[in-house]
Design a protein around this motif. Structure first.
Motif, PDB file in Angstrom:
ATOM      1  N   HIS A   8      15.879  88.459  53.863  1.00 44.93           N
ATOM      2  CA  HIS A   8      16.418  89.818  53.965  1.00 44.93           C
ATOM      3  C   HIS A   8      17.396  90.085  52.823  1.00 44.93           C
ATOM      4  O   HIS A   8      17.341  91.137  52.177  1.00 44.93           O
ATOM      5  N   GLN A   9      18.273  89.135  52.551  1.00 45.92           N
ATOM      6  CA  GLN A   9      19.274  89.317  51.509  1.00 45.92           C
ATOM      7  C   GLN A   9      18.634  89.393  50.124  1.00 45.92           C
ATOM      8  O   GLN A   9      19.045  90.198  49.281  1.00 45.92           O
ATOM      9  N   GLU A  10      17.619  88.573  49.881  1.00 44.48           N
ATOM     10  CA  GLU A  10      16.931  88.605  48.583  1.00 44.48           C
ATOM     11  C   GLU A  10      16.247  89.947  48.358  1.00 44.48           C
ATOM     12  O   GLU A  10      16.251  90.482  47.234  1.00 44.48           O
ATOM     13  N   ILE A  11      15.669  90.519  49.417  1.00 46.48           N
ATOM     14  CA  ILE A  11      15.009  91.819  49.304  1.00 46.48           C
ATOM     15  C   ILE A  11      16.025  92.896  48.948  1.00 46.48           C
ATOM     16  O   ILE A  11      15.796  93.729  48.063  1.00 46.48           O
ATOM     17  N   ILE A  12      17.163  92.881  49.617  1.00 47.21           N
ATOM     18  CA  ILE A  12      18.198  93.881  49.342  1.00 47.21           C
ATOM     19  C   ILE A  12      18.717  93.750  47.909  1.00 47.21           C
ATOM     20  O   ILE A  12      18.933  94.752  47.211  1.00 47.21           O
ATOM     21  N   GLU A  13      18.896  92.504  47.451  1.00 48.08           N
ATOM     22  CA  GLU A  13      19.415  92.280  46.099  1.00 48.08           C
ATOM     23  C   GLU A  13      18.418  92.691  45.022  1.00 48.08           C
ATOM     24  O   GLU A  13      18.799  93.265  43.992  1.00 48.08           O
ATOM     25  N   LYS A  14      17.124  92.426  45.222  1.00 52.68           N
ATOM     26  CA  LYS A  14      16.125  92.682  44.185  1.00 52.68           C
ATOM     27  C   LYS A  14      15.433  94.039  44.320  1.00 52.68           C
ATOM     28  O   LYS A  14      14.969  94.613  43.332  1.00 52.68           O
ATOM     29  N   GLY A  46       3.266  92.493  50.127  1.00 54.59           N
ATOM     30  CA  GLY A  46       3.229  92.068  48.740  1.00 54.59           C
ATOM     31  C   GLY A  46       4.265  91.019  48.379  1.00 54.59           C
ATOM     32  O   GLY A  46       4.396  89.993  49.044  1.00 54.59           O
ATOM     33  N   VAL A  47       5.046  91.306  47.337  1.00 56.22           N
ATOM     34  CA  VAL A  47       6.012  90.326  46.832  1.00 56.22           C
ATOM     35  C   VAL A  47       7.198  90.118  47.772  1.00 56.22           C
ATOM     36  O   VAL A  47       7.957  89.165  47.607  1.00 56.22           O
ATOM     37  N   TRP A  48       7.370  90.984  48.750  1.00 54.71           N
ATOM     38  CA  TRP A  48       8.451  90.773  49.728  1.00 54.71           C
ATOM     39  C   TRP A  48       8.163  89.579  50.633  1.00 54.71           C
ATOM     40  O   TRP A  48       9.086  88.985  51.176  1.00 54.71           O
ATOM     41  N   GLN A  49       6.903  89.245  50.811  1.00 56.66           N
ATOM     42  CA  GLN A  49       6.548  88.187  51.757  1.00 56.66           C
ATOM     43  C   GLN A  49       7.106  86.842  51.288  1.00 56.66           C
ATOM     44  O   GLN A  49       6.889  86.416  50.142  1.00 56.66           O
ATOM     45  N   GLY A  50       7.838  86.195  52.176  1.00 52.37           N
ATOM     46  CA  GLY A  50       8.478  84.937  51.865  1.00 52.37           C
ATOM     47  C   GLY A  50       9.907  85.089  51.390  1.00 52.37           C
ATOM     48  O   GLY A  50      10.655  84.100  51.320  1.00 52.37           O
TER      49      GLY A  50
END
Length: 218
Positions: free
Chosen positions: A102-108, A95-99
């Motif tokens: 790693h750091q952005e995923i952890i932050e959001k 889903g929205v994780w694609q693109g």
């Protein structure tokens, strides 16, 4: 090459991760986004194919995403074995994780990421559960393995997350423990062998050809 290393009893499945992509280097979650190999990724696939060709594969099946398909093509050209493509072997849809990095995923999505790492059933980015990935990928692998001749070898070119969930399913591990298998380096592979009690893990994250097990636990 030591010919004894290739003598075995039972069928064998080689689960091979694709070569490097630009999103791998940027630590972006690829999922089902169709990212091609870098020049380094192509070189990795060619090197790995030269090794895997010594296993004399009887069949090659691959994800239809460019990075896995191109990886499989290198082995096909060396071995003369055609590739069968199957979208069931695609990477996890996230889903929205694609693109995202790693750091952005952890932050959001830190809570979601932590829960996933704990082994909880999480739809990362609103996408697939790991068990759903295994539900679509493992049957593809088993279907092709069942068509192998006695002591035959199947090579599966796919993606890190899909390979891990498939291994977990074929070994009969509880899904919350699949993460304990660890990841695969670009163009490395894991090997499952057919044993008396089902499939068993013979090699994991390997970049060399398997050697015979000389010991009491063979």
């Amino acid at each position: 090459m030591n010919e004894d290393a290739y003598k075995r009893t039972g069928r064998r499945i080689v689960l091979w991760r694709h070569g490097q992509t630009s999103w791998n280097l940027e630590r972006r979650f690829q999922g089902t986004t169709d990212i091609p190999l870098t020049e380094t990724g192509v070189a990795q696939a060619r090197r790995a194919a030269r090794l895997l060709a010594f296993l004399k594969p009887d069949a090659i099946v691959a994800s239809d995403l460019k990075r896995a398909a191109a990886t499989a093509t290198e082995l096909s050209e060396l071995s003369g074995v055609p590739v069968t493509y199957d979208e069931g072997l695609r990477e996890t849809y996230a889903g929205v994780w694609q693109g995202m990095t790693h750091q952005e995923i952890i932050e959001k999505y830190g809570d979601q990421y932590t829960a996933w790492k704990r082994g909880e059933p999480v739809r990362r980015g609103g996408g697939e559960l790991e068990t759903e990935v295994a539900d679509r990928a493992a049957p593809v692998v088993l279907r092709h393995a069942e068509l192998l001749p006695e002591n035959g070898t199947l090579v599966v070119a796919s993606h890190g997350g899909t390979i891990r969930t498939t291994i977990g399913r074929l070994l009969g591990l509880d899904s919350q423990h699949w993460e304990s298998l660890g990841g695969l380096t670009n163009c490395c592979w894991s090997v499952l062998g057919e044993g008396a009690r089902g499939w068993r893990l013979l090699e994991h994250n390997a970049g060399t050809l398997p050697e015979p097990v000389l010991g009491d636990d063979d």
